[in-house]
Design a protein around this motif. Sequence first.
Motif, PDB file in Angstrom:
ATOM      1  N   VAL A   2       0.813  -1.184  -0.049  1.00 39.79           N
ATOM      2  CA  VAL A   2      -0.055  -0.079   0.033  1.00 39.79           C
ATOM      3  C   VAL A   2       1.089   1.202  -0.030  1.00 39.79           C
ATOM      4  N   GLN A   3       0.600   2.115  -1.144  1.00 39.71           N
ATOM      5  CA  GLN A   3       1.366   3.268  -0.955  1.00 39.71           C
ATOM      6  C   GLN A   3       0.271   4.488  -1.105  1.00 39.71           C
ATOM      7  N   PHE A   4       0.569   5.577  -0.495  1.00 39.95           N
ATOM      8  CA  PHE A   4      -0.099   6.849  -0.451  1.00 39.95           C
ATOM      9  C   PHE A   4       0.841   8.027  -0.693  1.00 39.95           C
ATOM     10  N   ALA A  24      -3.686   6.807  -3.826  1.00 38.57           N
ATOM     11  CA  ALA A  24      -3.452   5.436  -3.404  1.00 38.57           C
ATOM     12  C   ALA A  24      -3.044   4.272  -4.383  1.00 38.57           C
ATOM     13  N   SER A  25      -2.305   3.444  -4.004  1.00 39.95           N
ATOM     14  CA  SER A  25      -2.009   2.459  -4.742  1.00 39.95           C
ATOM     15  C   SER A  25      -1.595   1.153  -3.937  1.00 39.95           C
ATOM     16  N   GLY A  26      -1.827  -0.137  -4.629  1.00 33.17           N
ATOM     17  CA  GLY A  26      -1.357  -1.371  -3.902  1.00 33.17           C
ATOM     18  C   GLY A  26      -2.467  -1.878  -2.831  1.00 33.17           C
ATOM     19  N   TYR A  95      -1.216  13.833   6.741  1.00 32.52           N
ATOM     20  CA  TYR A  95      -1.079  12.513   6.116  1.00 32.52           C
ATOM     21  C   TYR A  95      -2.414  11.779   5.840  1.00 32.52           C
ATOM     22  N   CYS A  96      -2.343  11.055   4.937  1.00 28.92           N
ATOM     23  CA  CYS A  96      -3.244  10.084   4.337  1.00 28.92           C
ATOM     24  C   CYS A  96      -2.864   9.021   5.189  1.00 28.92           C
ATOM     25  N   MET A 103      -3.206  -3.228   9.889  1.00 25.62           N
ATOM     26  CA  MET A 103      -1.918  -2.474   9.806  1.00 25.62           C
ATOM     27  C   MET A 103      -2.242  -1.197   9.508  1.00 25.62           C
ATOM     28  N   ASN A 104      -1.693  -0.216  10.091  1.00 31.53           N
ATOM     29  CA  ASN A 104      -1.706   1.286   9.535  1.00 31.53           C
ATOM     30  C   ASN A 104      -0.548   1.394   8.362  1.00 31.53           C
ATOM     31  N   PHE A 105      -1.661   2.161   7.358  1.00 30.18           N
ATOM     32  CA  PHE A 105      -0.500   2.498   6.348  1.00 30.18           C
ATOM     33  C   PHE A 105      -0.405   4.090   6.275  1.00 30.18           C
ATOM     34  N   TRP A 106       0.760   4.721   6.139  1.00 25.97           N
ATOM     35  CA  TRP A 106       0.790   6.047   5.931  1.00 25.97           C
ATOM     36  C   TRP A 106       1.395   6.641   4.707  1.00 25.97           C
TER      37      TRP A 106
END
Length: 116
Positions: A2-4, A24-26, A95-96, A103-106
């Motif tokens: 995951v990427q932002f 967002a991607s992934g 932050y997004c 899990m947290n993704f930032w």
Amino acid sequence: QVQFVESGGGLVQPGGSLRLSCAASGCYFIIYRMNWYRQAPGKERELVASISSAGGTRNYADSVKGRFTIGRVNAKNTVYLQMNSLKPEDTAVYYCNTIKDGMNFWGNGTLVTVSS
């Protein structure tokens, strides 16, 4: 993975507006609640706004209600934060965020500075 990628930050005068974007991607974007957080210098990161997967439910911190609007375009894997009537106390890195599989993704954040 995951990427932002956040964008749209900058310097604005009090009372001005900015529109932040997060690409967002992934991840299968459409199924996730998306959040905007911010962290001001010397302070803890705080939740600013969140939006449900389909966009029907939106929540805001009391400090930004009536001034900020969160939105999303699932077809573009993008979430937005429209910020109006900005105040110096809105100065922070924004932050997004989402939670996937517990899990947290930032993203890396985008700096908003409100100053005359």
